[in-house]
Design a protein around this motif. Structure first.
Motif, PDB file in Angstrom:
ATOM      1  N   GLN A 181      28.555  -2.134  35.983  1.00 14.65           N
ATOM      2  CA  GLN A 181      28.157  -1.277  36.655  1.00 14.65           C
ATOM      3  C   GLN A 181      28.725  -0.174  36.264  1.00 14.65           C
ATOM      4  O   GLN A 181      27.786   1.023  36.793  1.00 14.65           O
ATOM      5  CB  GLN A 181      29.834  -1.733  37.951  1.00 14.65           C
ATOM      6  CG  GLN A 181      29.660  -2.260  38.987  1.00 14.65           C
ATOM      7  CD  GLN A 181      31.142  -2.933  39.518  1.00 14.65           C
ATOM      8  OE1 GLN A 181      32.176  -2.595  38.957  1.00 14.65           O
ATOM      9  NE2 GLN A 181      31.112  -4.309  39.964  1.00 14.65           N
ATOM     10  N   LYS A 182      28.850  -0.381  35.323  1.00 13.22           N
ATOM     11  CA  LYS A 182      29.318   1.128  33.823  1.00 13.22           C
ATOM     12  C   LYS A 182      28.028   1.716  33.968  1.00 13.22           C
ATOM     13  O   LYS A 182      28.009   2.449  32.608  1.00 13.22           O
ATOM     14  CB  LYS A 182      30.483   0.701  33.113  1.00 13.22           C
ATOM     15  CG  LYS A 182      31.695   0.681  33.774  1.00 13.22           C
ATOM     16  CD  LYS A 182      31.593   1.748  35.571  1.00 13.22           C
ATOM     17  CE  LYS A 182      32.349   3.102  34.557  1.00 13.22           C
ATOM     18  NZ  LYS A 182      32.888   3.310  36.637  1.00 13.22           N
ATOM     19  N   ARG A 183      26.983   0.528  33.200  1.00 16.92           N
ATOM     20  CA  ARG A 183      25.440   0.735  32.390  1.00 16.92           C
ATOM     21  C   ARG A 183      25.866   0.903  31.924  1.00 16.92           C
ATOM     22  O   ARG A 183      25.592   1.474  31.051  1.00 16.92           O
ATOM     23  CB  ARG A 183      24.912   2.281  33.158  1.00 16.92           C
ATOM     24  CG  ARG A 183      24.696   2.512  34.886  1.00 16.92           C
ATOM     25  CD  ARG A 183      24.222   3.700  35.377  1.00 16.92           C
ATOM     26  NE  ARG A 183      23.784   3.488  36.686  1.00 16.92           N
ATOM     27  CZ  ARG A 183      23.476   4.277  37.105  1.00 16.92           C
ATOM     28  NH1 ARG A 183      23.277   5.306  37.025  1.00 16.92           N
ATOM     29  NH2 ARG A 183      22.672   4.188  38.543  1.00 16.92           N
ATOM     30  N   ILE A 184      26.681  -0.188  31.241  1.00 20.24           N
ATOM     31  CA  ILE A 184      26.816  -0.477  29.646  1.00 20.24           C
ATOM     32  C   ILE A 184      25.870  -1.489  29.036  1.00 20.24           C
ATOM     33  O   ILE A 184      25.971  -3.074  29.141  1.00 20.24           O
ATOM     34  CB  ILE A 184      28.254  -0.612  29.118  1.00 20.24           C
ATOM     35  CG1 ILE A 184      29.695   0.875  29.771  1.00 20.24           C
ATOM     36  CG2 ILE A 184      28.497  -0.986  27.529  1.00 20.24           C
ATOM     37  CD1 ILE A 184      30.756   0.290  28.978  1.00 20.24           C
ATOM     38  N   ALA A 185      24.777  -1.119  28.475  1.00 18.61           N
ATOM     39  CA  ALA A 185      23.938  -1.467  27.838  1.00 18.61           C
ATOM     40  C   ALA A 185      24.227  -2.957  26.670  1.00 18.61           C
ATOM     41  O   ALA A 185      25.451  -2.300  25.380  1.00 18.61           O
ATOM     42  CB  ALA A 185      22.610  -1.249  27.389  1.00 18.61           C
ATOM     43  N   LEU A 186      23.933  -4.055  26.684  1.00 20.58           N
ATOM     44  CA  LEU A 186      24.560  -5.056  25.076  1.00 20.58           C
ATOM     45  C   LEU A 186      23.064  -5.538  24.751  1.00 20.58           C
ATOM     46  O   LEU A 186      21.927  -5.821  24.782  1.00 20.58           O
ATOM     47  CB  LEU A 186      24.826  -6.527  25.704  1.00 20.58           C
ATOM     48  CG  LEU A 186      25.877  -5.726  27.283  1.00 20.58           C
ATOM     49  CD1 LEU A 186      26.503  -7.655  27.511  1.00 20.58           C
ATOM     50  CD2 LEU A 186      27.416  -5.662  26.279  1.00 20.58           C
ATOM     51  N   ARG A 187      23.490  -4.981  22.812  1.00 20.54           N
ATOM     52  CA  ARG A 187      22.744  -5.270  22.691  1.00 20.54           C
ATOM     53  C   ARG A 187      22.797  -6.496  22.259  1.00 20.54           C
ATOM     54  O   ARG A 187      23.895  -7.232  21.964  1.00 20.54           O
ATOM     55  CB  ARG A 187      22.319  -4.289  21.347  1.00 20.54           C
ATOM     56  CG  ARG A 187      22.324  -2.771  21.576  1.00 20.54           C
ATOM     57  CD  ARG A 187      22.194  -1.489  20.236  1.00 20.54           C
ATOM     58  NE  ARG A 187      22.303  -0.329  21.060  1.00 20.54           N
ATOM     59  CZ  ARG A 187      22.092   0.344  20.202  1.00 20.54           C
ATOM     60  NH1 ARG A 187      22.964   0.699  18.671  1.00 20.54           N
ATOM     61  NH2 ARG A 187      22.361   1.379  21.055  1.00 20.54           N
ATOM     62  N   ARG A 188      21.545  -6.935  21.425  1.00 20.52           N
ATOM     63  CA  ARG A 188      22.063  -8.449  20.426  1.00 20.52           C
ATOM     64  C   ARG A 188      22.821  -8.250  19.610  1.00 20.52           C
ATOM     65  O   ARG A 188      22.791  -7.876  18.845  1.00 20.52           O
ATOM     66  CB  ARG A 188      20.111  -8.807  20.137  1.00 20.52           C
ATOM     67  CG  ARG A 188      20.061  -9.862  19.295  1.00 20.52           C
ATOM     68  CD  ARG A 188      18.788 -10.606  19.200  1.00 20.52           C
ATOM     69  NE  ARG A 188      18.727 -11.869  18.807  1.00 20.52           N
ATOM     70  CZ  ARG A 188      18.266 -13.193  18.854  1.00 20.52           C
ATOM     71  NH1 ARG A 188      18.477 -12.890  20.543  1.00 20.52           N
ATOM     72  NH2 ARG A 188      18.412 -14.157  18.951  1.00 20.52           N
TER      73      ARG A 188
END
Length: 306
Positions: A181-188
């Motif tokens: 919802q907060k558009r926080i991308a999770l990297r590997r």
């Protein structure tokens, strides 16, 4: 000359020997009708909102309901009470109990409600119907056989991801949904605490930290890092010293922070991330703490000295 013979007189009914009997019987019948008219009551019976006009002989609410063929079961609500005397023109209300299996923010419980729709059922359970996300619309009917209902209330959670610090009012079911919802991308390799699949209760602080590819040795984990932080920054993860400049709990310089894989500045990250990078630094220099913490490094060993 003979006169004409008179015709016989017709019989007079009230002179019949049966006249008193007939009169008494009529009086009794009229009296019975009068008594019955006083005993019969015009009553309105309301069952789950449906009104029915009933002519009943019963003297109490229970008797009137029996006359109207309205049964009362466990958990049903009757107003007035079943033992109350009923007057002509009275209104009797019956609300039938319904089983409701409620899952509220992940916790399931069972209840008996007399409400006929979801909105009123939640109100009956002291839950604001507009305070969250419902698995059924507020106007949905609650059947007599019962139903299952899932409710996620609106909660306040916090997200700390590097330099991003946001507050969210959410009805999300998982931490993963909050981050989406907060558009926080999770990297590997990034670490998320609490875990992505966990439920974000009110007040939860969600932290997203860079990958940790190096495992810290157990003996280093056992050092007194809290005492070191207290000496370096008075335990303030946002501490800043312009002389270096130095940042955070352990007063990292930016080159040293980046050398141990830190991103942005130390003060952009929670205490746990800063402590991991400090432990990694100690491990990489082989325990030679004098170069990084010349004035406070000996505090790491205060726990062993006790």
């Amino acid at each position: 000359m003979r006169g004409k013979r008179r015709a016989p007189r017709p019989p007079i009914p009230w002179r019949s020997p049966w006249t008193p009997v007939v009169c008494v019987a009529g009086a009794v019948a009229v009296g019975a009708l009068v008594v019955v008219s006083f005993l019969v009551k015009e009553v309105i019976v309301v069952v789950d909102g449906e009104r029915t006009h009933v002519r009943a002989f019963g003297g109490t609410v229970q008797e009137v309901l029996a006359d109207a063929e309205v049964s009362v079961g466990y958990g049903d609500v009757v107003r007035p009470s079943t033992q109350n005397v009923v007057e002509d023109g009275a209104t009797i209300e019956v609300r039938r109990a319904r089983p409701l299996t409620l899952t509220l923010d992940g916790h399931t419980s069972t209840h008996l409600v007399t409400a006929t729709n979801v909105h009123d059922a939640l109100t009956e359970l002291d839950i604001a119907p507009t305070a969250g996300k419902l698995s059924a619309p507020p106007g949905h009917r609650v059947p007599l056989e019962g139903m299952e209902l899932t409710v996620y209330t609106r909660r306040k959670v916090y997200v700390v991801a590097g330099t991003t610090r946001v507050t969210s009012r959410t009805t999300a079911r998982t931490v993963r949904e909050v981050l989406k919802q907060k558009r926080i991308a999770l990297r590997r390799g990034y670490l998320v605490n609490p875990p992505l699949g966990s439920f974000p209760k009110d007040g939860t602080v969600i932290t997203v930290t860079p990958p940790r590819t190096v495992q810290i040795q157990p003996e280093i984990l056992q050092l007194d890092w809290e005492a070191l932080a207290e000496c370096e920054s008075r335990g303030n993860p946002e501490a800043f010293n312009a002389d270096g400049p130095y940042y955070g709990l352990y007063q990292f310089s930016l080159p040293m922070w980046q050398a141990v894989g830190g991103m942005d500045t130390p003060t952009s990250w929670p205490e746990e991330e800063q402590t991991y990078r400090a432990q990694l630094l100690y491990q990489q220099v082989g325990g030679r703490w004098q170069g990084q913490w010349p004035h406070c490094g000996d505090r790491l060993f205060t726990m062993n000295a006790r």
